[in-house]
Design a protein around this motif. Structure first.
Motif, mmCIF file in Angstrom:
data_model
loop_
_atom_site.group_PDB
_atom_site.id
_atom_site.type_symbol
_atom_site.label_atom_id
_atom_site.label_comp_id
_atom_site.label_asym_id
_atom_site.label_seq_id
_atom_site.Cartn_x
_atom_site.Cartn_y
_atom_site.Cartn_z
ATOM 1 N N SER A 45 75.765 -29.805 96.471
ATOM 2 C CA SER A 45 75.908 -28.345 96.548
ATOM 3 C C SER A 45 75.091 -27.653 95.461
ATOM 4 C CB SER A 45 77.381 -27.944 96.416
ATOM 5 O OG SER A 45 78.120 -28.428 97.508
ATOM 6 N N ASN A 46 75.072 -28.222 94.272
ATOM 7 C CA ASN A 46 74.284 -27.658 93.180
ATOM 8 C C ASN A 46 72.793 -27.718 93.482
ATOM 9 O OD1 ASN A 46 76.686 -27.256 91.876
ATOM 10 N ND2 ASN A 46 76.423 -28.889 90.378
ATOM 11 N N THR A 47 72.375 -28.804 94.121
ATOM 12 C CA THR A 47 70.961 -28.933 94.495
ATOM 13 C C THR A 47 70.586 -27.900 95.551
ATOM 14 O OG1 THR A 47 70.983 -31.302 93.999
ATOM 15 C CG2 THR A 47 69.219 -30.514 95.429
ATOM 16 N N ILE A 48 71.478 -27.679 96.520
ATOM 17 C CA ILE A 48 71.218 -26.683 97.562
ATOM 18 C C ILE A 48 71.111 -25.286 96.955
ATOM 19 C CG2 ILE A 48 72.156 -25.552 99.628
ATOM 20 C CD1 ILE A 48 70.961 -28.349 100.120
ATOM 21 N N TYR A 50 65.333 -20.943 94.381
ATOM 22 C CA TYR A 50 63.872 -21.090 94.315
ATOM 23 C C TYR A 50 63.218 -20.356 95.490
ATOM 24 C CZ TYR A 50 59.349 -23.475 93.903
ATOM 25 O OH TYR A 50 58.007 -23.751 93.771
ATOM 26 N N ILE A 51 63.787 -20.524 96.697
ATOM 27 C CA ILE A 51 63.235 -19.883 97.893
ATOM 28 C C ILE A 51 63.231 -18.370 97.723
ATOM 29 C CG2 ILE A 51 63.725 -19.381 100.331
ATOM 30 C CD1 ILE A 51 64.871 -22.298 100.471
ATOM 31 N N LEU A 52 64.355 -17.816 97.307
ATOM 32 C CA LEU A 52 64.451 -16.361 97.150
ATOM 33 C C LEU A 52 63.483 -15.842 96.096
ATOM 34 C CD1 LEU A 52 68.187 -15.259 97.412
ATOM 35 C CD2 LEU A 52 66.358 -15.030 99.064
ATOM 36 N N ILE A 53 63.389 -16.548 94.977
ATOM 37 C CA ILE A 53 62.519 -16.084 93.900
ATOM 38 C C ILE A 53 61.054 -16.121 94.322
ATOM 39 C CG2 ILE A 53 61.650 -16.676 91.591
ATOM 40 C CD1 ILE A 53 64.581 -17.313 90.880
ATOM 41 N N VAL A 54 60.640 -17.196 94.994
ATOM 42 C CA VAL A 54 59.252 -17.277 95.479
ATOM 43 C C VAL A 54 58.974 -16.134 96.456
ATOM 44 C CG1 VAL A 54 57.629 -18.631 96.865
ATOM 45 C CG2 VAL A 54 58.959 -19.748 95.085
ATOM 46 N N ALA A 55 59.911 -15.894 97.380
ATOM 47 C CA ALA A 55 59.730 -14.823 98.377
ATOM 48 C C ALA A 55 59.623 -13.465 97.691
ATOM 49 C CB ALA A 55 60.888 -14.839 99.363
ATOM 50 N N VAL A 56 60.516 -13.199 96.744
ATOM 51 C CA VAL A 56 60.511 -11.912 96.033
ATOM 52 C C VAL A 56 59.239 -11.751 95.216
ATOM 53 C CG1 VAL A 56 61.632 -10.635 94.145
ATOM 54 C CG2 VAL A 56 63.012 -11.608 95.989
ATOM 55 N N VAL A 61 66.325 -27.142 102.688
ATOM 56 C CA VAL A 61 65.386 -28.170 102.207
ATOM 57 C C VAL A 61 64.018 -27.991 102.850
ATOM 58 C CG1 VAL A 61 64.892 -30.644 102.176
ATOM 59 C CG2 VAL A 61 67.201 -29.836 101.637
ATOM 60 N N THR A 62 63.984 -27.673 104.145
ATOM 61 C CA THR A 62 62.717 -27.469 104.857
ATOM 62 C C THR A 62 61.968 -26.257 104.300
ATOM 63 O OG1 THR A 62 63.658 -28.421 106.854
ATOM 64 C CG2 THR A 62 61.660 -27.107 107.116
ATOM 65 N N VAL A 63 62.690 -25.148 104.146
ATOM 66 C CA VAL A 63 62.066 -23.927 103.630
ATOM 67 C C VAL A 63 61.583 -24.135 102.197
ATOM 68 C CG1 VAL A 63 62.423 -21.489 103.084
ATOM 69 C CG2 VAL A 63 63.373 -22.447 105.172
ATOM 70 N N PHE A 64 62.384 -24.830 101.397
ATOM 71 C CA PHE A 64 61.967 -25.153 100.029
ATOM 72 C C PHE A 64 60.655 -25.927 100.042
ATOM 73 C CE2 PHE A 64 61.778 -28.278 96.596
ATOM 74 C CZ PHE A 64 61.864 -27.458 95.472
ATOM 75 N N SER A 65 60.547 -26.900 100.930
ATOM 76 C CA SER A 65 59.328 -27.715 101.024
ATOM 77 C C SER A 65 58.121 -26.855 101.400
ATOM 78 C CB SER A 65 59.507 -28.830 102.063
ATOM 79 O OG SER A 65 60.611 -29.640 101.737
ATOM 80 N N VAL A 66 58.313 -25.923 102.351
ATOM 81 C CA VAL A 66 57.227 -25.015 102.760
ATOM 82 C C VAL A 66 56.796 -24.153 101.580
ATOM 83 C CG1 VAL A 66 56.634 -23.035 104.219
ATOM 84 C CG2 VAL A 66 57.856 -24.983 105.195
ATOM 85 N N HIS A 67 57.763 -23.586 100.887
ATOM 86 C CA HIS A 67 57.447 -22.720 99.739
ATOM 87 C C HIS A 67 56.735 -23.498 98.637
ATOM 88 C CE1 HIS A 67 60.182 -19.014 100.475
ATOM 89 N NE2 HIS A 67 59.643 -19.448 101.583
ATOM 90 N N TYR A 68 57.201 -24.716 98.394
ATOM 91 C CA TYR A 68 56.554 -25.488 97.336
ATOM 92 C C TYR A 68 55.116 -25.823 97.723
ATOM 93 C CZ TYR A 68 55.857 -28.493 93.401
ATOM 94 O OH TYR A 68 55.365 -29.006 92.236
ATOM 95 N N PHE A 69 54.891 -26.100 99.003
ATOM 96 C CA PHE A 69 53.536 -26.346 99.501
ATOM 97 C C PHE A 69 52.653 -25.118 99.272
ATOM 98 C CE2 PHE A 69 50.525 -26.064 103.108
ATOM 99 C CZ PHE A 69 49.731 -27.161 102.809
ATOM 100 N N ILE A 126 54.462 -16.054 106.470
ATOM 101 C CA ILE A 126 55.099 -17.381 106.502
ATOM 102 C C ILE A 126 56.370 -17.389 105.659
ATOM 103 C CG2 ILE A 126 54.838 -19.811 105.826
ATOM 104 C CD1 ILE A 126 51.824 -19.491 106.438
ATOM 105 N N VAL A 127 56.265 -16.827 104.451
ATOM 106 C CA VAL A 127 57.419 -16.808 103.541
ATOM 107 C C VAL A 127 58.565 -16.000 104.128
ATOM 108 C CG1 VAL A 127 58.231 -15.966 101.308
ATOM 109 C CG2 VAL A 127 56.089 -17.222 101.443
ATOM 110 N N LEU A 128 58.257 -14.805 104.653
ATOM 111 C CA LEU A 128 59.317 -13.958 105.208
ATOM 112 C C LEU A 128 59.938 -14.586 106.448
ATOM 113 C CD1 LEU A 128 57.790 -10.381 104.734
ATOM 114 C CD2 LEU A 128 59.540 -11.522 103.362
ATOM 115 N N LEU A 129 59.123 -15.262 107.253
ATOM 116 C CA LEU A 129 59.655 -15.956 108.420
ATOM 117 C C LEU A 129 60.614 -17.081 108.005
ATOM 118 C CD1 LEU A 129 56.640 -16.245 110.902
ATOM 119 C CD2 LEU A 129 58.794 -15.059 111.286
ATOM 120 N N THR A 130 60.224 -17.825 106.985
ATOM 121 C CA THR A 130 61.087 -18.928 106.538
ATOM 122 C C THR A 130 62.390 -18.395 105.950
ATOM 123 O OG1 THR A 130 59.905 -19.043 104.414
ATOM 124 C CG2 THR A 130 59.218 -20.574 106.131
#
Length: 199
Positions: free
Chosen positions: A85-88, A94-100, A161-169, A191-195
């Motif tokens: 849960s902590n990892t999620i 991370y996803i939200l911060i990258v998107a913002v 996990v999938t969205v995190f992988s896309v963002h990290y890419f 791409i980011v907003l779609l994810t």
């Protein structure tokens, strides 16, 4: 940017992470000293990596690993024992911060022709990002995310996990081709907003 400037920008990013963590996990409480220690130590370590490591991709990867480790320590110290849960929640933050951050960079680069990757504009972008994250955690129904994490929803975990992988890419692409990144920002933003929407 020098070590001091990088530390300031990093600290603002980790304040955003805590805003998201505490916003999503609404019943989660921690001591002020724990928050300060997490922000200060993480920002300093990652700033040292960014300043003194030659390869940006390597320093970014090590920085993310460092941030993950320190956030896990912070959460476990404050009675959040579930590693999964902590990892999620780390991935979600991370996803939200990258998107913002990407949204703000795109907006600023289109509104301000003189926009560049510098401490001054970084401070402006991080300030706007912190305001946006704080408003989002206050007014959006983020308790839904908390329920999905608490229920150990498998689909939600896979999506995160999938969205995190896309963002990290995308971040890796940024470092590989940062000189031309503004030519492709609209496509990357879509791409980011779609994810995020899928999430």
């Amino acid at each position: 940017m020098n070590l001091f400037e990088t530390t300031i920008l990093s600290a603002s990013e980790y304040i955003m992470i805590l805003c998201i963590v505490h916003g999503v996990m609404d019943r989660f409480r921690s001591k002020a000293i724990d928050k300060v220690m997490y922000i200060a130590v993480t920002a300093l370590v990652i700033s040292l990596l960014d300043t003194y490591l030659k390869y940006e991709i390597v320093s970014n990867t090590l920085g993310n690993i460092t941030n993950y480790i320190f956030l896990m320590i912070y959460l476990r110290k404050n009675e959040q024992k579930s590693m999964v849960s902590n990892t999620i929640i780390f991935f979600f933050s991370y996803i939200l911060i990258v998107a913002v951050q990407l949204l703000i960079i795109v907006l600023l680069s289109n509104v301000m022709p003189s926009f560049e990757i510098s401490f001054k504009f970084g401070l402006l972008a991080q300030g706007l990002g912190l305001a946006l994250v704080s408003l989002g955690m206050r007014f959006l129904p983020v308790e839904i995310i908390n329920r999905l994490i608490a229920q150990k929803n498998t689909v939600f975990r896979m999506v995160v996990v999938t969205v995190f992988s896309v963002h990290y890419f995308l971040i890796v692409l940024w470092y590989l081709d940062s000189g031309n990144i503004f030519d492709n920002t609209i496509g990357i933003l879509i791409i980011v907003l779609l994810t995020v929407a899928i999430n």
